[in-house]
Design an enzyme around this catalytic site. Sequence first.
Site, short mmCIF file in Angstrom:
data_model
loop_
_atom_site.label_atom_id
_atom_site.label_comp_id
_atom_site.label_asym_id
_atom_site.label_seq_id
_atom_site.Cartn_x
_atom_site.Cartn_y
_atom_site.Cartn_z
N LYS A 51 44.76 37.91 44.78
CA LYS A 51 43.74 36.93 44.40
C LYS A 51 43.77 35.75 45.36
O LYS A 51 42.73 35.27 45.83
CB LYS A 51 43.96 36.46 42.95
N GLN A 95 47.91 34.67 34.29
CA GLN A 95 48.12 36.10 34.51
C GLN A 95 48.84 36.70 33.30
O GLN A 95 49.83 36.15 32.81
CB GLN A 95 48.95 36.29 35.80
N ASP A 118 38.32 34.82 33.81
CA ASP A 118 38.68 36.18 33.35
C ASP A 118 37.76 36.66 32.23
O ASP A 118 37.68 37.85 31.96
CB ASP A 118 40.11 36.18 32.79
N1 GUN Z 1 46.79 41.32 33.95
C1 GUN Z 1 46.24 42.51 34.28
N2 GUN Z 1 44.94 42.37 34.59
C2 GUN Z 1 44.67 41.06 34.44
C3 GUN Z 1 43.49 40.29 34.63
O1 GUN Z 1 42.42 40.77 34.96
N3 GUN Z 1 43.62 38.96 34.39
C4 GUN Z 1 44.78 38.39 34.00
N4 GUN Z 1 44.79 37.08 33.77
N5 GUN Z 1 45.88 39.06 33.81
C5 GUN Z 1 45.83 40.40 34.04
#
Ligand code: GUN
Length: 281
Positions: A51, A95, A118
Amino acid sequence: MKIIDGKALAETMQEKLKNRVDKLKGKGIQPGLAVILLGENPASQVYVRNKERVAAKLGLKSEIVRLPDTISEAELLDLIESYNNDISWHGLLVQLPLPPHISEEKVLLAISPEKDVDGFHPINMGKLWSGSPLMIPSTPAGIMEMFRAYGVELSGKKAVVIGRSNIVGKPMAQLLMMANATVTIAHSRTENLSELTRSADILVVAIGQDRFIKAEDVKAGAVVIDVGMNRDENGKLHGDVDFEQVKEVAGLLTPVPGGVGPMTITMLMEQTIRAAETSMK
Ligand code: GUN
């Protein structure tokens, strides 16, 4: 059979996103994405680093806030509140997964819905399910972009989504319904799963089991989207779909890697940029 090239599509979209970032910068605004990461989960570390890399490539401001997984829930909630109140951050995500002493529900509720890139806040989930989405989870959003780019007809088609998570399965089903597909959500307890998947014109697989979907589970000519990310004992990445088998049957198929993954990150950036654009209005 045609392969859906998620990497190439992500590149094309990222060029357009970069133009939007440049335009914002011309107006004195740099879109900012803050990512909070607790602990040392290896998969989370990889996701978060990716990211950050794409954010930098597009000219976004980004910050990874790395915290020990011993941090208290109250401290984390205070930190989220400080990012909510800082106008230089347009997107904020924590996350997942979180350590067991921290309530995921409380954390997701604490993130301002306008910054929840998200799309996991109950308000954003509710907005999506009531048909007026604001922030949409990135993985299903990226899959919808793939359907658009490859001219996949959804209206009236039978779509089967395997997986019922809040991150992928549920929002995917709703986006397909909004596009007038007839949708079935299947999961690990579904009986006669193969019979169901064989009826699907569109099959989205997010079950988390290495090469689970075989040639005999797929209808000839179907569009098959593989959300899986499974590492074998040699560290090689595989999807939830047995690519070598299913490519002989499917009409369109995503590879792993190079399919859904690059689109997911791209959509996260898109939502951050959109949040920055909205903040100016
Ligand atoms: N853990 C696995 N996929 C994701 C996601 O798309 N966003 C977040 N914040 N955590 C994750």
